[in-house]
Design an enzyme around this catalytic site. Sequence first.
Site, PDB file in Angstrom:
ATOM      1  N   GLY A  30      48.870  20.123  60.554  1.00  0.00           N
ATOM      2  CA  GLY A  30      49.656  20.235  61.789  1.00  0.00           C
ATOM      3  C   GLY A  30      50.765  19.206  61.906  1.00  0.00           C
ATOM      4  O   GLY A  30      51.260  18.940  63.009  1.00  0.00           O
ATOM      5  N   THR A  31      51.192  18.638  60.774  1.00  0.00           N
ATOM      6  CA  THR A  31      52.259  17.621  60.792  1.00  0.00           C
ATOM      7  C   THR A  31      53.517  18.153  61.474  1.00  0.00           C
ATOM      8  O   THR A  31      54.063  17.517  62.379  1.00  0.00           O
ATOM      9  CB  THR A  31      52.650  17.230  59.341  1.00  0.00           C
ATOM     10  OG1 THR A  31      51.493  17.178  58.529  1.00  0.00           O
ATOM     11  CG2 THR A  31      53.394  15.929  59.303  1.00  0.00           C
ATOM     12  N   THR A  32      53.979  19.294  61.005  1.00  0.00           N
ATOM     13  CA  THR A  32      55.245  19.843  61.488  1.00  0.00           C
ATOM     14  C   THR A  32      55.166  20.113  62.993  1.00  0.00           C
ATOM     15  O   THR A  32      56.086  19.782  63.751  1.00  0.00           O
ATOM     16  CB  THR A  32      55.539  21.163  60.729  1.00  0.00           C
ATOM     17  OG1 THR A  32      55.358  20.939  59.331  1.00  0.00           O
ATOM     18  CG2 THR A  32      56.933  21.656  60.998  1.00  0.00           C
TER      19      THR A  32
ATOM     20  N   HIS B  11      51.412  10.770  55.504  1.00  0.00           N
ATOM     21  CA  HIS B  11      50.142  11.349  55.032  1.00  0.00           C
ATOM     22  C   HIS B  11      49.231  10.237  54.509  1.00  0.00           C
ATOM     23  O   HIS B  11      48.134  10.507  54.033  1.00  0.00           O
ATOM     24  CB  HIS B  11      50.392  12.298  53.856  1.00  0.00           C
ATOM     25  CG  HIS B  11      50.903  13.664  54.236  1.00  0.00           C
ATOM     26  ND1 HIS B  11      50.625  14.273  55.435  1.00  0.00           N
ATOM     27  CD2 HIS B  11      51.649  14.565  53.534  1.00  0.00           C
ATOM     28  CE1 HIS B  11      51.192  15.476  55.459  1.00  0.00           C
ATOM     29  NE2 HIS B  11      51.824  15.670  54.326  1.00  0.00           N
TER      30      HIS B  11
ATOM     31  N   ARG C   6      42.162  19.141  60.397  1.00  0.00           N
ATOM     32  CA  ARG C   6      42.023  20.584  60.571  1.00  0.00           C
ATOM     33  C   ARG C   6      40.728  21.036  59.911  1.00  0.00           C
ATOM     34  O   ARG C   6      40.269  20.399  58.943  1.00  0.00           O
ATOM     35  CB  ARG C   6      43.228  21.274  59.902  1.00  0.00           C
ATOM     36  CG  ARG C   6      43.327  22.760  60.138  1.00  0.00           C
ATOM     37  CD  ARG C   6      44.629  23.300  59.531  1.00  0.00           C
ATOM     38  NE  ARG C   6      44.824  24.696  59.869  1.00  0.00           N
ATOM     39  CZ  ARG C   6      45.858  25.430  59.456  1.00  0.00           C
ATOM     40  NH1 ARG C   6      46.798  24.900  58.701  1.00  0.00           N
ATOM     41  NH2 ARG C   6      45.957  26.700  59.803  1.00  0.00           N
TER      42      ARG C   6
ATOM     43  N   SER D 205      45.653  26.724  53.465  1.00  0.00           N
ATOM     44  CA  SER D 205      47.066  26.464  53.733  1.00  0.00           C
ATOM     45  C   SER D 205      47.678  25.674  52.571  1.00  0.00           C
ATOM     46  O   SER D 205      48.782  25.973  52.108  1.00  0.00           O
ATOM     47  CB  SER D 205      47.194  25.692  55.051  1.00  0.00           C
ATOM     48  OG  SER D 205      48.540  25.454  55.346  1.00  0.00           O
TER      49      SER D 205
ATOM     50  N   TYR E 228      43.746  20.444  64.707  1.00  0.00           N
ATOM     51  CA  TYR E 228      44.679  21.580  64.787  1.00  0.00           C
ATOM     52  C   TYR E 228      44.126  22.631  65.759  1.00  0.00           C
ATOM     53  O   TYR E 228      44.858  23.182  66.593  1.00  0.00           O
ATOM     54  CB  TYR E 228      44.825  22.172  63.378  1.00  0.00           C
ATOM     55  CG  TYR E 228      45.787  23.323  63.246  1.00  0.00           C
ATOM     56  CD1 TYR E 228      47.116  23.113  62.904  1.00  0.00           C
ATOM     57  CD2 TYR E 228      45.351  24.645  63.419  1.00  0.00           C
ATOM     58  CE1 TYR E 228      47.996  24.175  62.745  1.00  0.00           C
ATOM     59  CE2 TYR E 228      46.217  25.713  63.265  1.00  0.00           C
ATOM     60  CZ  TYR E 228      47.541  25.476  62.935  1.00  0.00           C
ATOM     61  OH  TYR E 228      48.404  26.532  62.782  1.00  0.00           O
TER      62      TYR E 228
ATOM     63  N   ARG F 292      53.637  29.411  57.553  1.00  0.00           N
ATOM     64  CA  ARG F 292      53.039  30.562  56.876  1.00  0.00           C
ATOM     65  C   ARG F 292      52.497  31.532  57.913  1.00  0.00           C
ATOM     66  O   ARG F 292      53.088  32.555  58.197  1.00  0.00           O
ATOM     67  CB  ARG F 292      51.939  30.094  55.893  1.00  0.00           C
ATOM     68  CG  ARG F 292      51.413  31.174  54.958  1.00  0.00           C
ATOM     69  CD  ARG F 292      50.289  30.628  54.089  1.00  0.00           C
ATOM     70  NE  ARG F 292      49.139  30.202  54.864  1.00  0.00           N
ATOM     71  CZ  ARG F 292      48.111  30.974  55.185  1.00  0.00           C
ATOM     72  NH1 ARG F 292      48.050  32.207  54.768  1.00  0.00           N
ATOM     73  NH2 ARG F 292      47.114  30.490  55.922  1.00  0.00           N
TER      74      ARG F 292
ATOM     75  N   GLY G 263      50.121  30.069  60.741  1.00  0.00           N
ATOM     76  CA  GLY G 263      49.865  29.291  61.952  1.00  0.00           C
ATOM     77  C   GLY G 263      48.703  29.822  62.765  1.00  0.00           C
ATOM     78  O   GLY G 263      48.795  29.948  63.981  1.00  0.00           O
TER      79      GLY G 263
HETATM   80  P1  PAP Z   1      52.606  19.391  55.840  1.00  0.00           P
HETATM   81  O1  PAP Z   1      51.352  18.616  55.751  1.00  0.00           O
HETATM   82  O2  PAP Z   1      53.053  19.879  54.503  1.00  0.00           O
HETATM   83  O3  PAP Z   1      53.687  18.688  56.592  1.00  0.00           O
HETATM   84  P2  PAP Z   1      51.776  20.910  58.087  1.00  0.00           P
HETATM   85  O4  PAP Z   1      52.912  21.075  58.980  1.00  0.00           O
HETATM   86  O5  PAP Z   1      50.791  19.840  58.415  1.00  0.00           O
HETATM   87  O6  PAP Z   1      52.288  20.745  56.616  1.00  0.00           O
HETATM   88  O7  PAP Z   1      50.942  22.237  57.981  1.00  0.00           O
HETATM   89  C1  PAP Z   1      51.482  23.497  57.808  1.00  0.00           C
HETATM   90  C2  PAP Z   1      50.541  24.445  58.532  1.00  0.00           C
HETATM   91  O8  PAP Z   1      50.796  24.331  59.940  1.00  0.00           O
HETATM   92  C3  PAP Z   1      50.789  25.894  58.170  1.00  0.00           C
HETATM   93  O9  PAP Z   1      49.520  26.531  58.335  1.00  0.00           O
HETATM   94  P3  PAP Z   1      49.143  27.911  57.642  1.00  0.00           P
HETATM   95  O10 PAP Z   1      49.423  27.784  56.192  1.00  0.00           O
HETATM   96  O11 PAP Z   1      47.678  28.095  57.912  1.00  0.00           O
HETATM   97  O12 PAP Z   1      49.951  28.958  58.306  1.00  0.00           O
HETATM   98  C4  PAP Z   1      51.786  26.313  59.227  1.00  0.00           C
HETATM   99  O13 PAP Z   1      51.884  27.683  59.422  1.00  0.00           O
HETATM  100  C5  PAP Z   1      51.236  25.591  60.435  1.00  0.00           C
HETATM  101  N1  PAP Z   1      52.260  25.352  61.462  1.00  0.00           N
HETATM  102  C6  PAP Z   1      53.514  24.875  61.284  1.00  0.00           C
HETATM  103  N2  PAP Z   1      54.149  24.804  62.450  1.00  0.00           N
HETATM  104  C7  PAP Z   1      53.298  25.261  63.388  1.00  0.00           C
HETATM  105  C8  PAP Z   1      53.400  25.445  64.789  1.00  0.00           C
HETATM  106  N3  PAP Z   1      54.495  25.154  65.448  1.00  0.00           N
HETATM  107  N4  PAP Z   1      52.320  25.926  65.431  1.00  0.00           N
HETATM  108  C9  PAP Z   1      51.185  26.231  64.766  1.00  0.00           C
HETATM  109  N5  PAP Z   1      51.032  26.087  63.431  1.00  0.00           N
HETATM  110  C10 PAP Z   1      52.079  25.602  62.750  1.00  0.00           C
END
Ligand code: PAP
Length: 325
Positions: free
Chosen positions: A74-76, A132, A154, A162, A218, A291, A293
């Site tokens: 959930g970083t982003t 991280h 998460r 993911s 998450y 991807r 979410g």
């Molecule tokens: P990172 O560690 O590479 O920065 P990070 O953002 O932590 O990635 O995780 C990406 C995951 O968060 C993706 O999950 P998924 O593969 O299960 O789909 C991504 O879809 C999800 N994600 C990114 N932005 C959001 C958001 N705004 N709300 C909910 N989930 C999100």
Amino acid sequence: MESSETRPSEAVSSKTHTENLIATLPTREGWSTPLLLYNNCWIRPHCLNDAMAVQDKLKPSPDDIILAAHPKCGTTWLKALLFTVLNRSRYTFADHPLLTVGPHQLVPFVALLPGDLDRAEMLPSPRLLSTHLPLPLLPPAVSTLGCRIVCVCREPKDAFLSRWHFEKKLHQGISLGMDEAFAMFSEGCTPYDPFWDRYLEYWKESLARPREVMFLRYEEIMSDTPKVIRKLASFLGVPFTREEESGGVVEQVADLCGFTSLSSVDPNRADRVEVEHAGVKLVVNPSSLFRKGEVGDWVNHMSKDMAARMGQLVAEKFKGSGLTF
Ligand code: PAP
């Protein structure tokens, strides 16, 4: 976010301190690149230099806010939420930076993205940073000065899934079967892992210092985003006013930072952005950070047997900690 190394480090000519250290560290093959074990943390060789530089170069300030997020937890999302909560008096929702700039450009990624450590130094106070890195690899002053830390983890099956999808997209052309990837993840041999040690380090810190360290999952952000946004604002010392509450500001923050909104913004739809880092070409894929979410997507991909094995591992590793999934 993780980045991929597309060229071996032949660009580095003379023996550096890091190279000498690398020669002494345990190493093994990872999902797509070799990994080194540094202070109980598996790390990609091209990230080690930055991880070490953090100890010397990152000068914590008591009002720093550090997002410590484990990969794909959930970083982003939290970068967007924290940035929006902290800067809500500066921007309107109709003309918000998140509509034109990706969350990773707004919040530096310490020890991961090129130049982000330098960028962190130039930010005005209070700085919002992310990493991280494990807690023991951050400068001790982060804890002694009482910097606010927001950690996010998460459910491990979803986090694994993911990461696996992301890795395959990032390293197109590699064959990384789910069984093989799962085996390494379960051994704790994936970047920044073992995940259970990372989760527990931050979890225990949040229990010991709840006013300075906040621990999130998450799944809880997903189940009630406005509640988490209020919690974050209070934790950061900028609670929502009655006027903001009645004006629906909390819900606007949730909408702006939600998956649908963020994933449809141009900079977040870009594929394969190349950057140069320490003589090595790196590829980052903003679109891969969005991807699905969803919570519980593992059920569509993993076998019952894999799920049971992960359940057992999680029960064993988190036993007695109070942290459950
Ligand atoms: P990172 O560690 O590479 O920065 P990070 O953002 O932590 O990635 O995780 C990406 C995951 O968060 C993706 O999950 P998924 O593969 O299960 O789909 C991504 O879809 C999800 N994600 C990114 N932005 C959001 C958001 N705004 N709300 C909910 N989930 C999100």
